[in-house]
Design an enzyme around this catalytic site. Structure first.
Site, PDB file in Angstrom:
ATOM      1  N   ARG A  77     -97.448 -18.681 -17.276  1.00  0.00           N
ATOM      2  CA  ARG A  77     -97.073 -19.215 -18.708  1.00  0.00           C
ATOM      3  C   ARG A  77     -95.973 -18.301 -19.238  1.00  0.00           C
ATOM      4  NH1 ARG A  77     -99.596 -18.304 -24.233  1.00  0.00           N
ATOM      5  NH2 ARG A  77     -98.924 -20.482 -25.435  1.00  0.00           N
ATOM      6  N   HIS A  81     -92.587 -19.918 -20.632  1.00  0.00           N
ATOM      7  CA  HIS A  81     -92.181 -19.659 -22.091  1.00  0.00           C
ATOM      8  C   HIS A  81     -90.844 -18.799 -21.989  1.00  0.00           C
ATOM      9  CE1 HIS A  81     -95.857 -20.804 -24.648  1.00  0.00           C
ATOM     10  NE2 HIS A  81     -95.825 -21.376 -23.518  1.00  0.00           N
ATOM     11  N   GLY A  87     -83.424 -20.102 -21.096  1.00  0.00           N
ATOM     12  CA  GLY A  87     -82.986 -20.006 -19.676  1.00  0.00           C
ATOM     13  C   GLY A  87     -83.937 -19.022 -19.227  1.00  0.00           C
ATOM     14  N   GLU A 103     -88.895 -13.347 -29.559  1.00  0.00           N
ATOM     15  CA  GLU A 103     -89.614 -14.653 -29.415  1.00  0.00           C
ATOM     16  C   GLU A 103     -91.268 -14.664 -29.450  1.00  0.00           C
ATOM     17  OE1 GLU A 103     -87.989 -16.086 -25.805  1.00  0.00           O
ATOM     18  OE2 GLU A 103     -86.019 -15.874 -26.516  1.00  0.00           O
ATOM     19  N   ASN A 109     -96.254 -18.641 -29.237  1.00  0.00           N
ATOM     20  CA  ASN A 109     -96.206 -17.426 -28.568  1.00  0.00           C
ATOM     21  C   ASN A 109     -97.341 -16.619 -29.280  1.00  0.00           C
ATOM     22  OD1 ASN A 109     -94.599 -18.359 -26.573  1.00  0.00           O
ATOM     23  ND2 ASN A 109     -92.732 -17.259 -27.702  1.00  0.00           N
ATOM     24  N   HIS A 208    -101.843 -26.299 -15.961  1.00  0.00           N
ATOM     25  CA  HIS A 208    -103.181 -26.096 -16.642  1.00  0.00           C
ATOM     26  C   HIS A 208    -104.538 -26.210 -16.022  1.00  0.00           C
ATOM     27  CE1 HIS A 208    -101.220 -26.968 -21.095  1.00  0.00           C
ATOM     28  NE2 HIS A 208    -100.877 -25.934 -20.393  1.00  0.00           N
ATOM     29  N   ASP A 253    -109.290 -26.152 -17.229  1.00  0.00           N
ATOM     30  CA  ASP A 253    -109.757 -26.929 -16.406  1.00  0.00           C
ATOM     31  C   ASP A 253    -111.265 -26.462 -16.176  1.00  0.00           C
ATOM     32  OD1 ASP A 253    -110.585 -28.180 -14.070  1.00  0.00           O
ATOM     33  OD2 ASP A 253    -109.413 -27.445 -12.714  1.00  0.00           O
ATOM     34  N   ASP A 261    -105.879 -26.158  -8.172  1.00  0.00           N
ATOM     35  CA  ASP A 261    -106.275 -27.061  -7.248  1.00  0.00           C
ATOM     36  C   ASP A 261    -105.709 -28.309  -8.307  1.00  0.00           C
ATOM     37  OD1 ASP A 261    -108.015 -27.247  -9.304  1.00  0.00           O
ATOM     38  OD2 ASP A 261    -109.768 -26.938  -7.935  1.00  0.00           O
TER      39      ASP A 261
END
Length: 333
Positions: A77, A81, A87, A103, A109, A208, A253, A261
């Site tokens: 992540r 982010h 970039g 940020e 965040n 995710h 998940d 997976d």
């Protein structure tokens, strides 16, 4: 006798030709997955300058993920982010100071980004090995890949040579990072703004399949939405009350939260997406068929995810004499 001797000379030569052919095939295959890379970036960038760089990153990332599997999702992540704002320039790692606004406290965040200490630990080790050589932006890109691999995902060859920014954008972090409340149209627009196709957006959303979400980001879904499995909603409510407990965590998940997976997509088909934005990928819209593809073909998902991550790692990198190589990732030199 001369005949058999002659054959013995040719046979090793033949084997050598076969080996060379197979090596060339391997090189071409490796090049295929880096063909979209920025021409100024190179997987071998540190080959001579810091030959132990990649091994060092992999060793420390793997140790951190083994200690706490959730860290794999956190490092993935962090890279995402970072790249989606200015970039892939490590701007996300810059801390606020009295004269600098970074940020990290932007809405997407604040109180949720983590893993900074792992990145700083890697940077410290690399500064001892080869001072001033390996950028924080490259560490983020490689750490994301190594995190996915540590949790069972497919790797990809990361092109290297990024430089670190001396700036950050609080406003762009607020405007460009996709929120967990977005509908499908807004999700597609957010990813298209960064040059991704709808299919690549669905593949990247599969990140995710690991990690956790904060109650405040999915409370509205589990209490107010109808496109959700009732048993699943009740299970999530147990750890996320109507009021309070904003920072309580639940797995993105529920099937295999710490393994990379395609269960995430099977969960969506069963109406068990944790975020509103997750379930939007399977809600009678244009992305339903791709969700089904990934749910039934795990290898296709892993391959498409790796390709999309490679593309993401090449979003507007600083190269050459642009930016700097920060000595400490959280502040400019």
């Amino acid at each position: 006798m001369a005949g058999s001797s002659h054959q013995m000379v040719i046979f090793p030569d033949f084997k050598l030709k076969i080996c060379l052919f197979l090596c060339l095939v391997g090189i071409v295959s490796a090049l295929d997955i880096t063909s979209s890379a920025d021409s100024q970036l190179n997987p071998s960038f540190y080959g001579l300058k810091c030959p132990l760089a990649l091994l060092t990153i992999k060793t420390l990332v793997t140790a951190a993920v083994l200690k706490e599997p959730r860290m794999g999702a956190s490092l993935l992540r962090l890279h995402f982010h970072d790249c989606f704002v200015q970039g892939c320039d490590a701007s996300v790692l810059l801390k606020d100071t009295a004269t600098f606004k970074g940020e990290q406290n932007a809405f997407p965040n604040a109180n949720s980004l983590r893993g900074f200490e792992v990145i700083e630990n890697i940077k410290t080790k690399l500064e001892i090995l080869c001072p001033g050589v390996v950028s924080c932006a490259d560490i983020l890109a490689v750490a994301a890949r190594d995190s996915v691999v540590a949790l069972g995902g497919l790797g990809w060859q990361v092109p290297l040579g990024r430089r670190d920014s001396t700036t950050a954008s609080f406003s762009e972090a607020n405007s460009d990072l996709p929120a967990p409340f977005l509908d499908l149209k807004a999700l597609i627009a957010a990813f298209q703004k960064k040059g991704f196709t709808v299919e690549e957006m669905v593949a990247l959303s599969g990140g995710h399949t690991i990690g956790r979400g904060r109650c405040v980001t999915f409370r509205s879904r589990i209490y107010n939405e109808s496109n959700i499995d009732p048993t699943y909603a009740n299970l999530m409510r147990a750890n996320c009350p109507v009021t309070g407990g904003d920072d309580s965590l639940s797995p993105l998940d529920i099937t295999s939260p710490d393994f990379f997976d395609s269960a995430y997509y099977r969960n969506l088909i069963s109406r068990k997406g944790l975020f509103h934005s997750d379930q939007q990928l399977f809600s009678g819209g244009s992305t339903d068929s791709k969700v089904k593809d990934y749910a039934t073909n795990p290898l296709l998902f892993r391959s498409d995810f790796a390709k999309a991550m490679l593309k993401m790692s090449n979003l507007s990198p600083l190269t050459g004499t642009q930016g700097q190589n920060r000595k400490v990732c959280s502040r400019v030199n």
